[in-house]
Every structure is written in C-alpha cells, then in structure tokens.
Design a protein around this motif. Structure first.
Motif, PDB file in Angstrom:
ATOM      1  N   MET A   1       0.842  -1.187   0.000  1.00 20.42           N
ATOM      2  CA  MET A   1       0.000   0.000   0.000  1.00 20.42           C
ATOM      3  C   MET A   1       0.885   1.248   0.000  1.00 20.42           C
ATOM      4  SD  MET A   1      -2.938  -0.975   2.745  1.00 20.42           S
ATOM      5  CE  MET A   1      -4.108   0.232   2.216  1.00 20.42           C
ATOM      6  N   THR A   2       0.536   2.170  -0.833  1.00 17.28           N
ATOM      7  CA  THR A   2       1.268   3.427  -0.860  1.00 17.28           C
ATOM      8  C   THR A   2       0.499   4.470  -0.063  1.00 17.28           C
ATOM      9  OG1 THR A   2       0.160   4.100  -2.886  1.00 17.28           O
ATOM     10  CG2 THR A   2       2.242   2.926  -3.132  1.00 17.28           C
ATOM     11  N   PRO A   3       1.194   5.263   0.711  1.00 12.65           N
ATOM     12  CA  PRO A   3       0.509   6.290   1.488  1.00 12.65           C
ATOM     13  C   PRO A   3      -0.107   7.352   0.575  1.00 12.65           C
ATOM     14  CG  PRO A   3       2.877   6.255   1.981  1.00 12.65           C
ATOM     15  CD  PRO A   3       2.622   5.225   0.948  1.00 12.65           C
ATOM     16  N   THR A   4      -1.237   7.871   1.008  1.00 11.91           N
ATOM     17  CA  THR A   4      -1.900   8.934   0.247  1.00 11.91           C
ATOM     18  C   THR A   4      -1.948  10.195   1.103  1.00 11.91           C
ATOM     19  OG1 THR A   4      -4.101   8.405   1.061  1.00 11.91           O
ATOM     20  CG2 THR A   4      -3.372   7.221  -0.900  1.00 11.91           C
ATOM     21  N   LEU A   5      -2.302  11.275   0.463  1.00 11.78           N
ATOM     22  CA  LEU A   5      -2.422  12.546   1.169  1.00 11.78           C
ATOM     23  C   LEU A   5      -3.833  12.784   1.700  1.00 11.78           C
ATOM     24  CD1 LEU A   5      -0.298  14.846  -1.148  1.00 11.78           C
ATOM     25  CD2 LEU A   5       0.281  13.980   1.115  1.00 11.78           C
ATOM     26  N   ARG A   6      -4.711  11.767   1.585  1.00  9.07           N
ATOM     27  CA  ARG A   6      -6.091  11.940   2.067  1.00  9.07           C
ATOM     28  C   ARG A   6      -6.142  12.235   3.550  1.00  9.07           C
ATOM     29  NH1 ARG A   6      -7.422   7.197  -1.084  1.00  9.07           N
ATOM     30  NH2 ARG A   6      -7.418   6.084   0.882  1.00  9.07           N
ATOM     31  N   LYS A   7      -5.361  11.510   4.345  1.00  8.42           N
ATOM     32  CA  LYS A   7      -5.429  11.703   5.801  1.00  8.42           C
ATOM     33  C   LYS A   7      -4.918  13.078   6.229  1.00  8.42           C
ATOM     34  CE  LYS A   7      -5.656   6.913   7.072  1.00  8.42           C
ATOM     35  NZ  LYS A   7      -5.131   5.817   7.841  1.00  8.42           N
ATOM     36  N   PRO A   8      -3.759  13.533   5.752  1.00  8.20           N
ATOM     37  CA  PRO A   8      -3.338  14.888   6.139  1.00  8.20           C
ATOM     38  C   PRO A   8      -4.318  15.966   5.678  1.00  8.20           C
ATOM     39  CG  PRO A   8      -1.486  13.684   5.216  1.00  8.20           C
ATOM     40  CD  PRO A   8      -2.697  12.841   5.028  1.00  8.20           C
ATOM     41  N   PHE A   9      -4.824  15.843   4.440  1.00  8.36           N
ATOM     42  CA  PHE A   9      -5.796  16.819   3.956  1.00  8.36           C
ATOM     43  C   PHE A   9      -7.094  16.743   4.757  1.00  8.36           C
ATOM     44  CE2 PHE A   9      -3.640  16.850  -0.405  1.00  8.36           C
ATOM     45  CZ  PHE A   9      -2.975  18.026  -0.117  1.00  8.36           C
ATOM     46  N   GLY A  10      -7.500  15.537   5.130  1.00  6.84           N
ATOM     47  CA  GLY A  10      -8.707  15.368   5.935  1.00  6.84           C
ATOM     48  C   GLY A  10      -8.567  15.999   7.307  1.00  6.84           C
ATOM     49  N   VAL A  11      -7.421  15.821   7.941  1.00  9.66           N
ATOM     50  CA  VAL A  11      -7.182  16.423   9.253  1.00  9.66           C
ATOM     51  C   VAL A  11      -7.201  17.942   9.155  1.00  9.66           C
ATOM     52  CG1 VAL A  11      -5.481  16.701  11.089  1.00  9.66           C
ATOM     53  CG2 VAL A  11      -5.951  14.434  10.176  1.00  9.66           C
ATOM     54  N   ILE A  12      -6.565  18.464   8.113  1.00 10.31           N
ATOM     55  CA  ILE A  12      -6.561  19.918   7.913  1.00 10.31           C
ATOM     56  C   ILE A  12      -7.986  20.421   7.684  1.00 10.31           C
ATOM     57  CG2 ILE A  12      -5.843  21.746   6.314  1.00 10.31           C
ATOM     58  CD1 ILE A  12      -3.199  20.137   5.992  1.00 10.31           C
ATOM     59  N   ALA A  13      -8.777  19.683   6.899  1.00  7.23           N
ATOM     60  CA  ALA A  13     -10.169  20.073   6.647  1.00  7.23           C
ATOM     61  C   ALA A  13     -10.984  20.047   7.933  1.00  7.23           C
ATOM     62  CB  ALA A  13     -10.794  19.149   5.606  1.00  7.23           C
ATOM     63  N   ILE A  14     -10.752  19.062   8.785  1.00  2.95           N
ATOM     64  CA  ILE A  14     -11.470  18.978  10.057  1.00  2.95           C
ATOM     65  C   ILE A  14     -11.133  20.166  10.939  1.00  2.95           C
ATOM     66  CG2 ILE A  14     -11.651  17.688  12.219  1.00  2.95           C
ATOM     67  CD1 ILE A  14     -11.388  15.110  10.519  1.00  2.95           C
ATOM     68  N   VAL A  15      -9.860  20.485  11.058  1.00  3.11           N
ATOM     69  CA  VAL A  15      -9.443  21.608  11.908  1.00  3.11           C
ATOM     70  C   VAL A  15     -10.009  22.926  11.384  1.00  3.11           C
ATOM     71  CG1 VAL A  15      -7.442  22.939  12.691  1.00  3.11           C
ATOM     72  CG2 VAL A  15      -7.390  20.449  12.779  1.00  3.11           C
ATOM     73  N   ILE A  16      -9.915  23.143  10.075  1.00  2.00           N
ATOM     74  CA  ILE A  16     -10.454  24.370   9.488  1.00  2.00           C
ATOM     75  C   ILE A  16     -11.973  24.432   9.669  1.00  2.00           C
ATOM     76  CG2 ILE A  16     -10.853  25.577   7.301  1.00  2.00           C
ATOM     77  CD1 ILE A  16      -8.035  24.643   6.459  1.00  2.00           C
ATOM     78  N   GLY A  17     -12.636  23.326   9.444  1.00  2.99           N
ATOM     79  CA  GLY A  17     -14.090  23.280   9.603  1.00  2.99           C
ATOM     80  C   GLY A  17     -14.535  23.576  11.021  1.00  2.99           C
ATOM     81  N   ILE A  18     -13.836  23.008  11.993  1.00  2.00           N
ATOM     82  CA  ILE A  18     -14.191  23.255  13.390  1.00  2.00           C
ATOM     83  C   ILE A  18     -13.944  24.720  13.749  1.00  2.00           C
ATOM     84  CG2 ILE A  18     -13.534  22.751  15.780  1.00  2.00           C
ATOM     85  CD1 ILE A  18     -13.202  19.830  14.911  1.00  2.00           C
ATOM     86  N   TRP A  51     -21.956  19.639  14.852  1.00  2.00           N
ATOM     87  CA  TRP A  51     -20.713  19.717  14.086  1.00  2.00           C
ATOM     88  C   TRP A  51     -20.148  18.335  13.767  1.00  2.00           C
ATOM     89  CZ3 TRP A  51     -16.124  17.704  15.840  1.00  2.00           C
ATOM     90  CH2 TRP A  51     -16.068  17.382  17.197  1.00  2.00           C
ATOM     91  N   ILE A  52     -20.610  17.325  14.481  1.00  2.00           N
ATOM     92  CA  ILE A  52     -20.107  15.968  14.272  1.00  2.00           C
ATOM     93  C   ILE A  52     -20.673  15.341  12.990  1.00  2.00           C
ATOM     94  CG2 ILE A  52     -20.074  13.643  15.281  1.00  2.00           C
ATOM     95  CD1 ILE A  52     -20.190  15.002  18.029  1.00  2.00           C
ATOM     96  N   LEU A  53     -21.849  15.774  12.566  1.00  2.00           N
ATOM     97  CA  LEU A  53     -22.527  15.136  11.436  1.00  2.00           C
ATOM     98  C   LEU A  53     -21.711  15.090  10.143  1.00  2.00           C
ATOM     99  CD1 LEU A  53     -26.148  16.460  12.032  1.00  2.00           C
ATOM    100  CD2 LEU A  53     -25.180  14.231  12.643  1.00  2.00           C
ATOM    101  N   PRO A  54     -21.039  16.165   9.730  1.00  2.00           N
ATOM    102  CA  PRO A  54     -20.274  16.058   8.484  1.00  2.00           C
ATOM    103  C   PRO A  54     -18.974  15.260   8.610  1.00  2.00           C
ATOM    104  CG  PRO A  54     -20.358  18.348   9.244  1.00  2.00           C
ATOM    105  CD  PRO A  54     -21.118  17.513  10.219  1.00  2.00           C
ATOM    106  N   LEU A  55     -18.616  14.872   9.817  1.00  2.00           N
ATOM    107  CA  LEU A  55     -17.357  14.146   9.990  1.00  2.00           C
ATOM    108  C   LEU A  55     -17.412  12.713   9.461  1.00  2.00           C
ATOM    109  CD1 LEU A  55     -16.006  15.228  13.469  1.00  2.00           C
ATOM    110  CD2 LEU A  55     -15.290  15.965  11.216  1.00  2.00           C
ATOM    111  N   LYS A  56     -18.563  12.065   9.538  1.00  4.24           N
ATOM    112  CA  LYS A  56     -18.642  10.664   9.117  1.00  4.24           C
ATOM    113  C   LYS A  56     -18.243  10.484   7.653  1.00  4.24           C
ATOM    114  CE  LYS A  56     -21.490   6.563   9.288  1.00  4.24           C
ATOM    115  NZ  LYS A  56     -22.747   5.973   9.706  1.00  4.24           N
ATOM    116  N   PRO A  57     -18.833  11.250   6.712  1.00  6.58           N
ATOM    117  CA  PRO A  57     -18.393  11.079   5.319  1.00  6.58           C
ATOM    118  C   PRO A  57     -16.927  11.467   5.110  1.00  6.58           C
ATOM    119  CG  PRO A  57     -20.413  12.380   5.414  1.00  6.58           C
ATOM    120  CD  PRO A  57     -19.968  12.146   6.814  1.00  6.58           C
TER     121      PRO A  57
END
Length: 71
Positions: A1-18, A51-57
């Motif tokens: 498996m090759t690492p993707t940038l989804r997790k770092p981008f997702g974390v950044i999106a969560i922090v910005i969203g909150i 605020w938790i609702l959009p986190l699942k997708p």
C-alpha cells in the motif's frame, strides 16, 4: 500500500471546519444569550453536537477514498 495525502488533507479540513463552525457559533452568541437560560441549554446542546454530522463522510473518505458507504 502506498501512502496517500487523504489523511493529512482530511485532518486539515477537520481543523479548518471546526474553527469556522466555532466562529459562527461565537458570532451567534449575542442572540442566544438573550434567551432564557432554560432555552439556551438545548440550543448549545444541539450546536455542540451538530458539528459531528459532516465528519462521518469525511472520515470515510480519509480511510477508503470514497464518499459513499461501501456495500
């Protein structure tokens, strides 16, 4: 498996969203504080949970790369 940038981008999106959500709720505080204390309680409970609702997708996308639930 090759690492993707989804997790770092997702974390950044969560922090910005909150941060954005917290700023919106804080800007609504002057209107909410005019309510009686017993009316403020459910408002803040709902705002504190909603605020938790959009986190699942977003978390699903971070893990699988798909926005939809796998069958």
């Amino acid at each position: 498996m090759t690492p993707t940038l989804r997790k770092p981008f997702g974390v950044i999106a969560i922090v910005i969203g909150i941060c954005i959500y917290a700023a919106l709720v804080a800007s609504a505080a002057p209107w909410i504080e005019r309510l009686h204390v017993l009316a403020q309680t459910p408002v803040y409970l709902v705002l504190g949970i909603i605020w938790i609702l959009p986190l699942k997708p977003l978390l699903r996308w971070m893990e699988t790369g798909s926005w939809k639930t796998p069958r």
